[in-house]
Design a protein around this motif. Sequence first.
Motif, PDB file in Angstrom:
ATOM      1  N   TYR A 107       0.833  -1.206   0.000  1.00 51.00           N
ATOM      2  CA  TYR A 107       0.000   0.000   0.000  1.00 51.00           C
ATOM      3  C   TYR A 107       0.867   1.255   0.000  1.00 51.00           C
ATOM      4  N   TYR A 108       1.837   1.312   0.906  1.00 50.04           N
ATOM      5  CA  TYR A 108       2.684   2.502   0.988  1.00 50.04           C
ATOM      6  C   TYR A 108       3.676   2.576  -0.172  1.00 50.04           C
ATOM      7  N   TRP A 109       4.070   1.434  -0.716  1.00 49.35           N
ATOM      8  CA  TRP A 109       4.927   1.441  -1.907  1.00 49.35           C
ATOM      9  C   TRP A 109       4.207   2.124  -3.059  1.00 49.35           C
ATOM     10  N   CYS A 110       2.938   1.818  -3.217  1.00 51.42           N
ATOM     11  CA  CYS A 110       2.155   2.422  -4.292  1.00 51.42           C
ATOM     12  C   CYS A 110       2.050   3.942  -4.112  1.00 51.42           C
ATOM     13  N   ILE A 111       1.827   4.385  -2.882  1.00 51.04           N
ATOM     14  CA  ILE A 111       1.735   5.823  -2.635  1.00 51.04           C
ATOM     15  C   ILE A 111       3.075   6.495  -2.950  1.00 51.04           C
ATOM     16  N   ASP A 128      -2.962  10.234   3.523  1.00 49.16           N
ATOM     17  CA  ASP A 128      -1.722   9.450   3.532  1.00 49.16           C
ATOM     18  C   ASP A 128      -0.689   9.987   2.544  1.00 49.16           C
ATOM     19  N   LEU A 129      -1.119  10.453   1.381  1.00 49.19           N
ATOM     20  CA  LEU A 129      -0.183  11.034   0.424  1.00 49.19           C
ATOM     21  C   LEU A 129       0.390  12.339   0.972  1.00 49.19           C
ATOM     22  N   HIS A 130      -0.481  13.201   1.499  1.00 51.10           N
ATOM     23  CA  HIS A 130      -0.006  14.458   2.082  1.00 51.10           C
ATOM     24  C   HIS A 130       1.003  14.184   3.209  1.00 51.10           C
ATOM     25  N   ALA A 131       0.679  13.226   4.070  1.00 49.26           N
ATOM     26  CA  ALA A 131       1.570  12.911   5.199  1.00 49.26           C
ATOM     27  C   ALA A 131       2.917  12.404   4.702  1.00 49.26           C
ATOM     28  N   MET A 132       2.907  11.543   3.696  1.00 51.43           N
ATOM     29  CA  MET A 132       4.161  11.014   3.158  1.00 51.43           C
ATOM     30  C   MET A 132       5.003  12.121   2.534  1.00 51.43           C
ATOM     31  N   LEU A 133       4.357  13.004   1.780  1.00 54.44           N
ATOM     32  CA  LEU A 133       5.087  14.108   1.160  1.00 54.44           C
ATOM     33  C   LEU A 133       5.732  15.006   2.206  1.00 54.44           C
ATOM     34  N   HIS A 134       5.059  15.201   3.343  1.00 47.74           N
ATOM     35  CA  HIS A 134       5.568  16.089   4.387  1.00 47.74           C
ATOM     36  C   HIS A 134       6.573  15.416   5.317  1.00 47.74           C
ATOM     37  N   SER A 135       6.717  14.098   5.189  1.00 43.35           N
ATOM     38  CA  SER A 135       7.681  13.408   6.055  1.00 43.35           C
ATOM     39  C   SER A 135       8.859  12.848   5.260  1.00 43.35           C
ATOM     40  N   GLU A 136       8.583  12.180   4.153  1.00 40.92           N
ATOM     41  CA  GLU A 136       9.642  11.521   3.393  1.00 40.92           C
ATOM     42  C   GLU A 136      10.100  12.283   2.155  1.00 40.92           C
ATOM     43  N   TYR A 137       9.267  13.216   1.658  1.00 44.76           N
ATOM     44  CA  TYR A 137       9.567  13.869   0.386  1.00 44.76           C
ATOM     45  C   TYR A 137       9.407  15.392   0.508  1.00 44.76           C
ATOM     46  N   LYS A 138      10.028  15.983   1.514  1.00 46.07           N
ATOM     47  CA  LYS A 138       9.841  17.417   1.757  1.00 46.07           C
ATOM     48  C   LYS A 138      10.333  18.270   0.596  1.00 46.07           C
ATOM     49  N   LYS A 139      11.433  17.866  -0.034  1.00 47.53           N
ATOM     50  CA  LYS A 139      11.951  18.643  -1.161  1.00 47.53           C
ATOM     51  C   LYS A 139      10.965  18.620  -2.316  1.00 47.53           C
ATOM     52  N   LEU A 140      10.430  17.446  -2.631  1.00 46.59           N
ATOM     53  CA  LEU A 140       9.432  17.347  -3.690  1.00 46.59           C
ATOM     54  C   LEU A 140       8.166  18.123  -3.321  1.00 46.59           C
ATOM     55  N   ALA A 141       7.768  18.035  -2.050  1.00 46.60           N
ATOM     56  CA  ALA A 141       6.560  18.723  -1.597  1.00 46.60           C
ATOM     57  C   ALA A 141       6.690  20.231  -1.776  1.00 46.60           C
ATOM     58  N   GLY A 142       7.905  20.744  -1.582  1.00 47.19           N
ATOM     59  CA  GLY A 142       8.119  22.175  -1.735  1.00 47.19           C
ATOM     60  C   GLY A 142       7.931  22.670  -3.151  1.00 47.19           C
ATOM     61  N   GLU A 143       7.931  21.755  -4.118  1.00 45.62           N
ATOM     62  CA  GLU A 143       7.752  22.123  -5.526  1.00 45.62           C
ATOM     63  C   GLU A 143       6.303  21.981  -5.992  1.00 45.62           C
ATOM     64  N   ILE A 144       5.438  21.474  -5.120  1.00 46.65           N
ATOM     65  CA  ILE A 144       4.040  21.214  -5.502  1.00 46.65           C
ATOM     66  C   ILE A 144       3.233  22.510  -5.484  1.00 46.65           C
ATOM     67  N   THR A 145       2.427  22.718  -6.527  1.00 54.06           N
ATOM     68  CA  THR A 145       1.573  23.905  -6.621  1.00 54.06           C
ATOM     69  C   THR A 145       0.503  23.901  -5.547  1.00 54.06           C
ATOM     70  N   GLY A 146      -0.113  22.746  -5.321  1.00 52.03           N
ATOM     71  CA  GLY A 146      -1.179  22.658  -4.323  1.00 52.03           C
ATOM     72  C   GLY A 146      -1.798  21.281  -4.321  1.00 52.03           C
ATOM     73  N   GLY A 147      -2.707  21.067  -3.369  1.00 48.52           N
ATOM     74  CA  GLY A 147      -3.349  19.768  -3.241  1.00 48.52           C
ATOM     75  C   GLY A 147      -4.807  19.892  -2.873  1.00 48.52           C
TER      76      GLY A 147
END
Length: 419
Positions: A107-111, A128-147
């Motif tokens: 499940y988490y691999w897919c996310i 769960d996607l928002h949480a993962m982006l804010h914990s494991e992918y902060k650099k990528l999250a900083g490039e996201i326009t919005g959610g």
Amino acid sequence: MKGRVKDLSLAEQGRLKLEWAMKHMPVLMRLREEGRDKRPLAGLRIGAVLHVTKETGVLMMALKDSGAEEVVLAASNPLSTQDDVAAALVEYGIRVYAWRGQSSEEYYWCIRQVAESRPDIVLDDGGDLHAMLHSEYKKLAGEITGGTEETTTGVIRLKSLEREGLLLYPVVAVNNAYTKFLFDNRYGTGQSTFDGIMRATNILVAGKNVVVAGYGWVGKGIALRARGLGARRVIVTEVDPIRALEAVFDGFEVMPMSEAAGIGDIFVTATGNKAVIRREHFEKMKDGAILANAGHFNVEVWIPDLESLSVRKRVIRENVTEYTLRDGRKLYLLAEGRLVNLVAAEGHPSEVMDMSFANQYLAVKYLHENKGRLEKKVYNPPRELDEMVARLKLETMGIKIDELTPEQAEYLKSWSYGT
């Protein structure tokens, strides 16, 4: 890479399901047709973690047809994916990572595949996607326009991030659109929850005592449908005094779970919290009591307590697990404690998801059009978009409403008119 689904040969069956959903989602289909002409999402990379159902499929197709460069989809629940729909979406050109019966690791691999696709805009159901982006992918999250966020549970998680100053991109709380929660949460969940319970058990609701934990919009819908199906008693449990009072005035019994536990024949949780039904409640329940959850995560019926009280556990029907307690009583947990309407049935009717996913589509468009102008906050959907969805829905239903006369509009804007 096309993603990972159970079986691509199921695509034809999935196409038929998508065709059925399209017939019952006229608002989203109208937005899709307009999007085909104007391509408002041209070049966007969109990542979504949603229940992979036929209704979600129509939304994904609408986003792609509106110009999105890539749409990547994963499931927001390990057991809610319709495998035939997933296959049909891959065939349509959408990258899908979803199959029914995922392990927690899968499940988490897919996310992660969604996160690593470097989306411009993300759609989530549960957070769960928002949480993962804010914990494991902060650099990528900083490039996201919005959610966007589809659920009450997810909005609570995002509000927590905002309070702590950790939110890395603006989010539109689609769940808070009136045309979402007043209809999807209440009528959609109310009907589909009992659809799931009855498909799993084939029991008669009439004459039973139904206990509903939580009286938010989801709980209201479940209680309403229980009464409509002829339940002998509908009991509501709550921690919020205002909601409890509302339940009383709506004609339902209200009491603590500690009292309701010995009365109920069917229990349905809808709180978004953990351990709502736990050891002391299981110990009081009748032999044969049925336990179902309509909240996002499988934590409301506290399975560790149920396991520890049991001497035997077996799957007695599809989506029905029988727990035999030490004194011989048997309790029946549906859908492994997960969302009963999506695990044991098909989720909400297409007609109500039409409004919810029209809101999702418009929220994506709004975020794209306002790139760089929004603060890193959780926003309610703009009122004008909410009203647009309502007007389109009424129009597709053949219903007309009044309009204010110029004099009436002026009267409502003025402070000078008195008695």
